[in-house]
Design an enzyme around this catalytic site. Structure first.
Site, short mmCIF file in Angstrom:
data_model
loop_
_atom_site.label_atom_id
_atom_site.label_comp_id
_atom_site.label_asym_id
_atom_site.label_seq_id
_atom_site.Cartn_x
_atom_site.Cartn_y
_atom_site.Cartn_z
CE1 TYR A 98 3.82 -6.35 -3.31
CE2 TYR A 98 1.64 -5.34 -3.19
CZ TYR A 98 3.01 -5.22 -3.35
OH TYR A 98 3.57 -3.99 -3.58
CD GLU A 140 2.57 -0.95 -3.03
OE1 GLU A 140 1.54 -1.65 -3.22
OE2 GLU A 140 3.73 -1.38 -3.21
#
Length: 394
Positions: A98, A140
């Site tokens: 990310y 996640e």
């Protein structure tokens, strides 16, 4: 929750960012893949990149998330986040990636918008990004903990069945002989295939077998070339994978899962290869003795193109209150209808919960008809194979 100052800035700049988001995402992917070419080779779907659909989906999700934050400051679009998180978890996306995405996305924003990206604007959109990213990372992480085991596991093909000219079913068992975790009807697995050029491309395929089976079953439609790139993984599986072949599979993921409350009427609508998760849902309902009415809707080019047709109809026949409605564009046999699916004459019970899977035009049309018939929008659930362009077009 977005801070008050950032919310005002995002609200003011959302039209400008929204208008440029397509160019921003194009630059983002170009910069990302130039810096990290292995991500295009082994993580991102090269077909979707070539067709531009992944850019559209990313643009749609960013714009939708930002709009939600400024329109509903106290909440967040959890349904959208869950859908993305399940896909990321099945791909093995790592938290540190990310930061990499942030680096290249904000470089693209600065390149496209130039001087309009003041420190205040950059800080506000940075807050938007990390609100979304950290929410996805947390979801996640939870999904991986629930799934257990490694991201990838080797599975051997024990049976290959030609369903139609373009659809093949593979039944697989774990090479390590270990436990096969159960799945919820409607979920999918990722399949990682090594292609002739050395790339390890990943695709998602719905589990089309019975939940609780000791084997995994996926049914793969070969994607021909034409207006969009040829499906390199589907064609590879059709051409080269036989009994005895070994594939890498993820654990099951996906948020389009059947909520089969015993007294809730259900409508399961599919078109083409969208029949795969619907067949698993019907298998589950038949196995658990679902008592409430179930309406089954399916549309296809012809009976010969209707993959899993035998299972589709057989599971429905086991339900005490099931009505099956089939449409074929050609060669429609007696008892079915010719043309595209049309629910105008299909009875829909009050309180129906609907599950849709198929091409976007089909799902849009079915959803609109269901809402006209009184089905609550919150009770219409859908699955898109590939990037979620429904969101991008919203």
């Amino acid at each position: 929750m977005l801070s008050e100052q950032s919310a005002a800035t995002v609200r003011a700049t959302l039209p400008v960012v929204g208008a440029a988001i397509g160019e921003i995402t194009e630059r983002f992917y170009a910069g990302l893949f130039e810096a990290r070419p292995e991500l295009l080779r082994d993580l991102f779907n090269r077909g979707n990149q070539a067709a531009g659909t992944q850019r559209q989906a990313l643009a749609g999700s960013i714009a939708a998330f930002a709009a939600h934050l400024v329109e509903r400051p106290g909440g967040r679009p959890d349904a959208m986040l869950a859908r993305i998180a399940h896909k990321h978890a099945s791909l093995g996306v790592a938290p540190e990636q990310y930061a990499l995405v942030h680096e290249h996305l904000f470089a693209a924003i600065a390149a496209v918008l130039g001087e309009a990206v003041t420190p205040q604007v950059a800080a506000a959109w940075d807050e938007v990004y990390w609100l979304m990213a950290n929410a996805l990372i947390a979801i996640e992480k939870r999904l991986h903990e629930e799934g257990g085991g490694p991201v990838w596991r080797a599975w051997e093909v024990v049976e290959r069945v030609a369903e139609t000219a373009d659809v093949v079913t593979f039944r697989l068992r774990p090479v390590d002989g270990g436990t096969v975790r159960g799945f919820r009807a409607g979920q999918y697995v990722s399949v990682r295939a090594e292609l002739p050029d050395g790339a390890r491309q990943i695709r998602q395929y719905s589990l089309s077998g019975t939940p609780g089976d000791t084997l995994r079953q996926i049914s793969v439609k070969r994607v021909p070339g034409g207006t969009t790139p040829e499906g390199e993984v589907s064609n590879h599986l059709h051409a080269l994978v036989t009994e005895g072949s070994v594939l890498e599979l993820s654990e099951p993921y996906g948020d389009l899962v059947l909520d089969d409350t015993p007294d809730t009427p259900l409508l399961l609508a599919s078109a083409g290869i969208g029949v795969t998760p619907i067949t698993a849902m019907l298998a589950h309902l038949a196995a658990t003795g679902h008592r409430a009415p179930v309406t089954v809707v399916h549309a296809d080019r012809s009976p010969a193109d209707h993959a899993l047709r035998g299972e589709h109809e057989a599971y429905a026949a086991k339900l005490p209150e099931a009505a099956v409605h089939l449409w074929y564009e050609q060669d429609a046999p007696e008892g079915t209808r010719t043309g595209l699916a049309d629910l105008a004459d299909v009875p829909v019970r009050p309180g129906t919960r609907a599950y849709l899977c198929g091409p976007l035009p089909f799902m849009r049309a079915v959803r609109a008809q269901l809402i006209e018939k009184g089905v609550a929008p919150a009770d219409v659930h859908y699955e898109v194979f590939g990037p979620d362009l429904w969101l991008a077009a919203a």
